[in-house]
Write an enzyme that holds these catalytic residues in place. Structure first.
Site, PDB file in Angstrom:
ATOM      1  CG  ASP A   1      -1.982   1.023   1.206  1.00  0.00           C
ATOM      2  OD1 ASP A   1      -2.564   1.256   0.135  1.00  0.00           O
ATOM      3  OD2 ASP A   1      -2.228   1.636   2.258  1.00  0.00           O
TER       4      ASP A   1
ATOM      5  CG  PHE B   1      -9.295  -2.490   3.825  1.00  0.00           C
ATOM      6  CD1 PHE B   1      -8.095  -1.929   4.227  1.00  0.00           C
ATOM      7  CD2 PHE B   1      -9.673  -3.712   4.374  1.00  0.00           C
ATOM      8  CE1 PHE B   1      -7.284  -2.556   5.164  1.00  0.00           C
ATOM      9  CE2 PHE B   1      -8.871  -4.349   5.316  1.00  0.00           C
ATOM     10  CZ  PHE B   1      -7.675  -3.766   5.710  1.00  0.00           C
TER      11      PHE B   1
HETATM   12  P1  IMP Z   1       1.948  -0.476   3.733  1.00  0.00           P
HETATM   13  O1  IMP Z   1       3.018  -0.442   4.758  1.00  0.00           O
HETATM   14  O2  IMP Z   1       1.099   0.762   3.755  1.00  0.00           O
HETATM   15  O3  IMP Z   1       2.466  -0.767   2.339  1.00  0.00           O
HETATM   16  O4  IMP Z   1       0.924  -1.616   4.139  1.00  0.00           O
HETATM   17  C1  IMP Z   1       1.184  -2.942   3.878  1.00  0.00           C
HETATM   18  C2  IMP Z   1       0.498  -3.863   4.865  1.00  0.00           C
HETATM   19  O5  IMP Z   1      -0.766  -3.360   5.301  1.00  0.00           O
HETATM   20  C3  IMP Z   1       0.198  -5.177   4.173  1.00  0.00           C
HETATM   21  O6  IMP Z   1       1.229  -6.102   4.399  1.00  0.00           O
HETATM   22  C4  IMP Z   1      -1.103  -5.598   4.812  1.00  0.00           C
HETATM   23  O7  IMP Z   1      -0.858  -6.397   5.939  1.00  0.00           O
HETATM   24  C5  IMP Z   1      -1.775  -4.329   5.254  1.00  0.00           C
HETATM   25  N1  IMP Z   1      -2.810  -3.909   4.292  1.00  0.00           N
HETATM   26  C6  IMP Z   1      -2.759  -2.867   3.431  1.00  0.00           C
HETATM   27  N2  IMP Z   1      -3.860  -2.771   2.701  1.00  0.00           N
HETATM   28  C7  IMP Z   1      -4.663  -3.788   3.076  1.00  0.00           C
HETATM   29  C8  IMP Z   1      -5.968  -4.243   2.652  1.00  0.00           C
HETATM   30  O8  IMP Z   1      -6.623  -3.700   1.754  1.00  0.00           O
HETATM   31  N3  IMP Z   1      -6.437  -5.351   3.285  1.00  0.00           N
HETATM   32  C9  IMP Z   1      -5.751  -5.994   4.269  1.00  0.00           C
HETATM   33  N4  IMP Z   1      -4.534  -5.609   4.680  1.00  0.00           N
HETATM   34  C10 IMP Z   1      -3.991  -4.515   4.095  1.00  0.00           C
END
Ligand code: IMP
Ligand code: MG
Length: 174
Positions: free
Chosen positions: A103, A152
């Site tokens: 994300d 999400f």
């Molecule tokens: P980032 O650090 O913002 O890239 O978030 C990554 C982590 O957030 C992923 O490994 C997921 O565990 C969680 N995450 C982000 N988006 C989602 C989603 O849409 N559904 C479930 N988990 C998410």
């Protein structure tokens, strides 16, 4: 019985996921043809993806897991912390980090920093899902299953408050 709420909409079916994961395994098999790969799965979300992906890779392989804390509910706290380290050294290994979704990129950025200090032969990134428009950091995974819109999602290992990981399809929560 597990009932799917009416505000969930299906994004990818199990059959579509299986087809895509098979293609990703073939890509990795081709790219690492004369090497051995070491998958590093990020708990808990990548568990199901890694299990399927590993069985589609036809070069010598090993795998290990780490866990980080990153998300509370649906919004990122921005703070990443290693809560379970790898069991094995990755020195001289061709590492492929296996993630459920990227994300903001903060989680992966932190993981890559941790791993790059440990003298791996190479580090690549394979994420089942990518939400490229939410990125805070310039970070491009080497292998991506599907690029998804700004919604999400749950299922195929991904959770909302630890629920729904066991759904075979990917669903968006509206
Ligand atoms: P980032 O650090 O913002 O890239 O978030 C990554 C982590 O957030 C992923 O490994 C997921 O565990 C969680 N995450 C982000 N988006 C989602 C989603 O849409 N559904 C479930 N988990 C998410
Ligand atoms: Mg995760």
């Amino acid at each position: 019985m597990l009932e799917i709420p009416s505000y969930f909409t299906r994004l990818y079916t199990a059959a579509e996921i299986d087809k895509r994961v098979t293609e990703m395994g073939a890509e990795i098999t081709r790219d690492f043809a004369d090497r051995k790969v070491h998958l590093v799965g990020v708990l808990r979300g990548a568990n199901i993806f890694l299990s399927d992906l590993a069985r589609r890779i036809e070069v010598p392989l090993s795998y290990d897991f780490l866990a980080v804390s990153s998300y509370e509910g649906t919004s990122s706290s921005g703070v990443v912390r290693l809560v379970k380290d790898l069991d094995e050294s990755i020195e001289s290994e061709h590492v492929i980090v296996v993630e459920d979704i990227i994300d903001s990129g903060l989680t992966l950025n932190y993981i890559l920093e941790q791993l790059q200090n440990r003298k791996p032969a190479s580090v690549h990134v394979c994420s089942f899902l990518d939400r490229p428009h939410s990125r805070n950091i310039n970070l491009k995974p080497d292998y991506v299953g599907f690029e998804i819109p700004d919604k999400f999602v749950v299922g195929y290992g991904l959770d909302f408050e630890q629920k729904w990981r066991q759904l075979p399809d990917i669903w968006a929560i509206n």
